[in-house]
Design a protein around this motif. Structure first.
Motif, PDB file in Angstrom:
ATOM      1  N   ASP A  52       0.851  -1.175   0.000  1.00 26.56           N
ATOM      2  CA  ASP A  52       0.000   0.000   0.000  1.00 26.56           C
ATOM      3  C   ASP A  52       0.900   1.243   0.000  1.00 26.56           C
ATOM      4  O   ASP A  52       2.050   1.188   0.434  1.00 26.56           O
ATOM      5  CB  ASP A  52      -0.882  -0.044   1.257  1.00 26.56           C
ATOM      6  N   ASP A  54      -0.268   5.194   0.544  1.00 28.10           N
ATOM      7  CA  ASP A  54      -0.557   6.285   1.489  1.00 28.10           C
ATOM      8  C   ASP A  54      -0.504   5.782   2.923  1.00 28.10           C
ATOM      9  O   ASP A  54      -1.240   4.869   3.300  1.00 28.10           O
ATOM     10  CB  ASP A  54      -1.946   6.882   1.206  1.00 28.10           C
ATOM     11  N   GLY A  55       0.324   6.409   3.741  1.00 29.36           N
ATOM     12  CA  GLY A  55       0.453   5.992   5.129  1.00 29.36           C
ATOM     13  C   GLY A  55       1.253   4.721   5.304  1.00 29.36           C
ATOM     14  O   GLY A  55       1.363   4.202   6.418  1.00 29.36           O
ATOM     15  N   GLU A  60       0.419  10.497   5.093  1.00 31.73           N
ATOM     16  CA  GLU A  60      -0.929  10.736   4.571  1.00 31.73           C
ATOM     17  C   GLU A  60      -1.667  11.783   5.406  1.00 31.73           C
ATOM     18  O   GLU A  60      -2.885  11.897   5.343  1.00 31.73           O
ATOM     19  CB  GLU A  60      -1.735   9.443   4.551  1.00 31.73           C
ATOM     20  N   ASN A 244      -1.367  -0.329   5.957  1.00 35.65           N
ATOM     21  CA  ASN A 244      -1.454   0.382   7.237  1.00 35.65           C
ATOM     22  C   ASN A 244      -2.878   0.667   7.690  1.00 35.65           C
ATOM     23  O   ASN A 244      -3.057   1.348   8.699  1.00 35.65           O
ATOM     24  CB  ASN A 244      -0.704   1.711   7.156  1.00 35.65           C
ATOM     25  N   SER A 245      -3.881   0.217   6.947  1.00 31.41           N
ATOM     26  CA  SER A 245      -5.238   0.581   7.358  1.00 31.41           C
ATOM     27  C   SER A 245      -6.199  -0.568   7.081  1.00 31.41           C
ATOM     28  O   SER A 245      -5.845  -1.561   6.429  1.00 31.41           O
ATOM     29  CB  SER A 245      -5.711   1.840   6.624  1.00 31.41           C
ATOM     30  N   ASP A 248      -6.641  -2.233   3.746  1.00 35.26           N
ATOM     31  CA  ASP A 248      -5.715  -3.260   3.266  1.00 35.26           C
ATOM     32  C   ASP A 248      -6.091  -4.662   3.727  1.00 35.26           C
ATOM     33  O   ASP A 248      -5.431  -5.637   3.377  1.00 35.26           O
ATOM     34  CB  ASP A 248      -4.291  -2.957   3.759  1.00 35.26           C
TER      35      ASP A 248
HETATM   36 CA   LIG Z   1      -2.862   3.308   3.402  1.00 34.89          CA
END
Ligand SMILES: [Ca+2]
Ligand SMILES: [Ca+2]
Lengths: 318, 318
Positions: A52, A54-55, A60, A244-245, A248
């Motif tokens: 992934d 972003d972040g 992000e 990271n979120s 995912d």
């Molecule tokens: Ca992310």
């Protein structure tokens, strides 16, 4: 092409990672699956790693950088579109009033993304992104966005590449927004990027045939979209997946259950001082179910504050 | 992974090509664009080469091999679906009565493709294709389909790879039909395949999450679809593009006009004795406009009969 940011020592391929169980788990996994004598050996073509973005590879906050690009572009075009000022969503974007913009929810964001990402040719859009990424700076950290990449993650990408993993970005961000710069910044080839797309059209009515970018959403590469896009674009289940979120989670759940030994990695933003601390309650990059699920499934969680010596590459690295 | 079929000598990377202007043009191009001192030098990341598949890397007569797969699969399932016998399109497919089938035009073909390619998981479909490609034989040539690849083209793919071109298949054929075997047969990684697709869906309601293949067309990678798919899947304009029919024209027109020196190659089927001879009037693999356009644009035309020493790999090559 190598990234500018990576110069690991011979002895330590992950110099920005603190010694500890996260780093050790990564090193052990790679050693095990690349050793021809190991029962967990993975043949080279099956060494697919997805990240992934972003972040996970870059920051992000305060909001997705791509939205800042969108607002910057709309602002630069505002004089040619006086009618935009009468539209509250467009006006919020032009004024960079994110609080006002967010009131209009996903529909508002989609509107400014389409207005800023479509109605160009593929080549024009590429140049716009390149121009922006070379010049724009983060509102609070005052550095170019390409310096707000996570140095330990870039080292991890290169460590896997060195061991013949084929590394892909699989991001909710726009495919065409990432492609122009990922090769130089991360060392990931631009054809190894999977992302969200708007519709396009081949147009040969002009002097030269071009690809036209249309103001219509085609695909959002998030949640269930991630395994779907991996099936379509990569055609192989990753053995290593990193995010990271909760966006995912489907990618990780799907990738974790392949025929080979797999490694699933979640980045937990725990460092309010050097970066940002956020997880279960965050509007952008929420990590809630993942934090509960990871320990049950033996997924690895990176604790940013404790596992990373540095977050971003040193300022003078250029 | 190397293809089984290629063993070029050190001195001649294209041993199955007869000496002549086609072979020379290819050799000259590659020498020129890979020489750092040449004004036409192309940096490695920009060395993108795209190859059509049917009639270009392997044969396509008496009809697309994928359609034979579709008919074989429907036949194998016919006992479980007595209702199919009452449907004239399905009945024609089950009976391998292509003449009857073709009467129903594209709509009929789409029906049998959807019936045979959907309602499985991604992994099940992969196994079905692998099983078929290992066992099925061409109706008149009586060889496995993977031996009906064009040896000179496979050598060309490997020659370009050796000079750091990234080689992609860009085919009107089904993405999921090609992926299971292209790596072993052509030496082209399965993530470097672009093709037609049906819709898919991530499904996590069962014990394990799976990708479900749905009986609905998503995208046809032919004509204008080819440059569109290249923009989306590869993200870079090819410098080398190769096809054999008017379905490749948009790809060639678009690729020919990049910033780098380009090489456009059309395969002309001129060998009625060793393969098939067809062009302007053929229903499958029609090459009409391309034959007119190529000389005007300095595209290279391979004359199969005169340019190739052999067509298929020798039978004993396995
Ligand atoms: Ca992310
Ligand atoms: Ca063809």
């Amino acid at each position: 092409q190598k990234s500018l940011q990576s110069s690991p020592s011979e002895s330590d391929p992950l110099p920005s990672w603190r010694e500890g169980k996260t780093k050790q788990a990564i090193m052990d996994y790679v050693a095990s699956v690349t050793d021809p004598n190991s029962p967990h050996f993975i043949p080279v073509p099956d060494r697919i790693a997805t990240f992934d973005n972003d972040g996970n590879l870059w920051a992000e906050k305060p909001l997705y950088f791509q939205l800042i690009f969108a607002m910057d572009k709309l602002k630069s075009l505002a004089d040619q579109h006086p009618e935009w000022k009468k539209d509250p969503v467009m006006k919020a974007a032009i004024d960079h009033d994110t609080e006002a913009l967010f009131k209009y929810g996903e529909k508002g964001l989609m509107k400014i993304v389409l207005a800023s990402h479509a109605n160009t040719t593929g080549e024009e859009f590429e140049q716009e992104v390149l121009q922006w990424i070379k010049t724009a700076k983060h509102p609070s950290l005052n550095r170019p966005y390409t310096e707000l990449i996570y140095q330990p993650m870039v080292e991890l990408v290169h460590f896997l590449q060195k061991h013949k993993f084929k590394t892909f970005i699989v991001s909710g961000g726009g495919l065409a927004f990432m492609r122009p710069w990922v090769e130089e910044v991360y060392g990931i080839p631009r054809d190894q990027v999977v992302g969200s797309t708007i519709k396009i059209k081949y147009d040969d009515h002009g002097e030269q045939p071009v690809i036209r970018r249309l103001p219509e959403l085609e695909f959002i590469d998030d949640k269930a979209g991630k395994p779907e896009a991996i099936y379509k674009f990569i055609g192989r289940k990753p053995v290593f997946a990193s995010g990271n979120s909760d966006g995912d989670l489907q990618m990780l759940r799907w990738a974790a259950l392949g025929t080979h030994q797999s490694f699933m990695l979640l980045l937990h933003h725990t460092d309010a001082e050097r970066e940002w601390a956020y997880d279960r309650e965050s509007a952008v990059g929420r990590l809630n179910m993942g934090l509960t699920e990871a320990p049950m499934k033996n997924w690895t969680i990176t604790d940013m504050k404790n596992d990373w010596k540095i977050i971003f590459p040193p300022s003078d690295s250029k």
